[in-house]
Each structure stands twice: as C-alpha cells, then as structure tokens.
Scaffold this active site. Structure first.
Site, PDB file in Angstrom:
ATOM      1  N   GLY A  29       0.820  -1.207   0.000  1.00  0.00           N
ATOM      2  CA  GLY A  29       0.000   0.000   0.000  1.00  0.00           C
ATOM      3  C   GLY A  29       0.849   1.250   0.000  1.00  0.00           C
ATOM      4  CG  ASN A  30      -0.381   4.678  -1.609  1.00  0.00           C
ATOM      5  OD1 ASN A  30      -1.075   5.521  -1.066  1.00  0.00           O
ATOM      6  ND2 ASN A  30      -0.799   3.989  -2.674  1.00  0.00           N
ATOM      7  NE  ARG A  31       4.843   6.285   5.117  1.00  0.00           N
ATOM      8  CZ  ARG A  31       4.815   5.457   6.150  1.00  0.00           C
ATOM      9  NH1 ARG A  31       3.718   5.378   6.894  1.00  0.00           N
ATOM     10  NH2 ARG A  31       5.858   4.723   6.439  1.00  0.00           N
TER      11      ARG A  31
END
Ligand code: C5P
Length: 237
Positions: A29-31
């Site tokens: 995932g990412n932030r």
C-alpha cells in the site's frame, strides 16, 4: 441570475491509495490519506456538481452528498474510473495508484518456514489510468461532442532540487499523460501525504501561465475546482 459554476455538471474524483494484495491478509500500500480526494469532492459538490467519489483506501470518512464507489486495487480503480468517466464532464485523478502489483496473489497466507528460502516478491506494472482515460476520451466518436470535451485533471507529486526542476518534470508529465490540467505538489523536505496543507502549481495543457495555489487541502481544492469551472465555462466550446 446567479448559477453555481458546476451546476448541471458531473464530476468524478478518485482519491485514497490503492492496496495490492500479496495473500489473503497482506497487501502493498501507500500513505495516501484520501484527504485531497475528499476535499476535491466536497469542493465540486459545493460548486453545484453531481459528484462521484471513487475511493481507494482512505483514512478519512467519505463526505455526504456524493455518490461513493469503493475500490481496493489499481485494476478495480481503473474499471470504476472508466465506467464513471463515460458520462462525466470532468474527471480528476487524485488517487495514489500503485505503479506495480504482485505478479501472483497467494491463495493462502504466505508461510514463514525455516526449511525454505526467503520469499521473493515479483511485481508487474499497473496500467496508467490517467493516460488511459485521456486515450478513451480522445477516441470518442466525433459526434459525441460532450464526451470529447471532457476535462481531465491529474496530480503529480514531484521532487526536485529547485522549483525549476519540479516544473520541468511536471510539464513533461503533463505532455506525456495528455491531461488538460496537472496539479503539481512539490514534495521536498515537508511531506504532503497525510498533511492538511499543501502548496501546488496548476499547469495547463493549453500552455497558460502556471497558477499558484497554497493553503489547506480544502483551499487548494477550491482553487482547483474554480479553475475547472473556468476551463469548462470560458475555454472549451
Ligand atoms: O506518474 P505519476 O504517478 O507521478 O502520475 C500521477 C498522476 O497519475 C495522478 O493523477 C495519479 O492519480 C495518476 N496515476 C494513474 N495510474 C497510475 C499511476 C498514476 O492514473 N498507475
């Protein structure tokens, strides 16, 4: 007689960050917090538009008064955006899309075992959704004027040694992707992801002067939506 700038228009916004599964319990995932996408959806709604928010993973709740479509992966986001774009006057890609996804998704939880080598994850490229939306728009039949005049907006988070570099990279990206407007975040020492405020430059394919907008994500979104309204009402046929 006063009319809201996006009255009668349909706007589709993507927001949040995609999650690419590795196995039933894990993902890459990412932030992205989803704050920018939500702020854009609210600004478009307040400008009188019918709004669809295609939401990948978000840390903030979806706003009231918009149609919500939730997705997880880049491929799901792509399907949802292509479907929603078919009858949208404006499409804004504010989602943080994973550039790559695991080549294989394990059907069972990947095990930690002492008798086998450490696992290696191989990745394959995800499609560039923004670029595809532009291609679909540009291949719409000649007689579908409203489809062909769709306004497509991208975001770009650029790092660089100075503002010049950032703009050079962003201008190249705008040309490559072919969108009409590109909202450029300068990501340097101060982080953008998850933050409430932002400082952006809006670049136009038309070659208009770069426009600066700074403030909270709400204020930046209002500036972006005002610009979208201007492009629809003054620039295109
Ligand atoms: O190439 P880059 O990721 O910097 O471009 C950012 C813009 O492209 C954003 O608008 C993002 O939503 C969009 N994008 C996309 N599909 C991808 C990667 C990025 O639509 N696979």
């Amino acid at each position: 007689d006063y009319q809201l700038p996006l009255a009668g228009r349909t706007v589709t916004v993507s927001g949040g960050g995609t999650r690419e599964p590795l196995d039933p319990v894990r993902f890459l995932g990412n932030r992205s917090s989803g704050k920018q996408g939500v702020a854009l959806a609210v600004a478009a709604r307040n400008a009188g538009a019918t709004v669809r928010l295609v939401a990948a993973h978000m840390e903030v709740p979806a706003p009231a008064g918009v149609d919500l479509v939730t997705v997880e992966t880049a491929l799901e986001l792509r399907e949802a955006m292509l479907a929603a774009a078919a009858d949208s006057d404006v499409v804004i890609m504010a989602a943080a899309v994973a550039d790559f996804r695991p080549a294989e998704i394990s059907g069972t939880k990947i095990k930690k075992r002492d008798d086998t080598a450490d696992p290696v994850i191989s990745l394959v490229r995800n499609p560039d959704i923004l670029q595809e939306l532009v291609e679909v728009r540009d291949h719409a039949p000649e007689n579908q004027a409203s489809r062909r005049s769709q306004l497509i907006v991208g975001f770009a988070a650029e790092t660089g040694d100075g503002q010049g570099d950032v703009l050079t990279y962003a201008e190249a990206k705008l040309k490559r992707k072919g969108c009409d407007l590109m909202v450029v975040n300068h990501v340097g020492t101060d982080k953008v992801f998850g933050q409430d405020s932002n400082s952006v430059v809006i670049l136009a394919r038309s070659g208009a002067e770069p426009q600066l907008a700074a403030g909270t994500k709400t204020e930046v979104s209002a500036a972006v939506i005002t610009r979208v309204g201007y492009e629809l009402n003054h620039v295109s046929p």
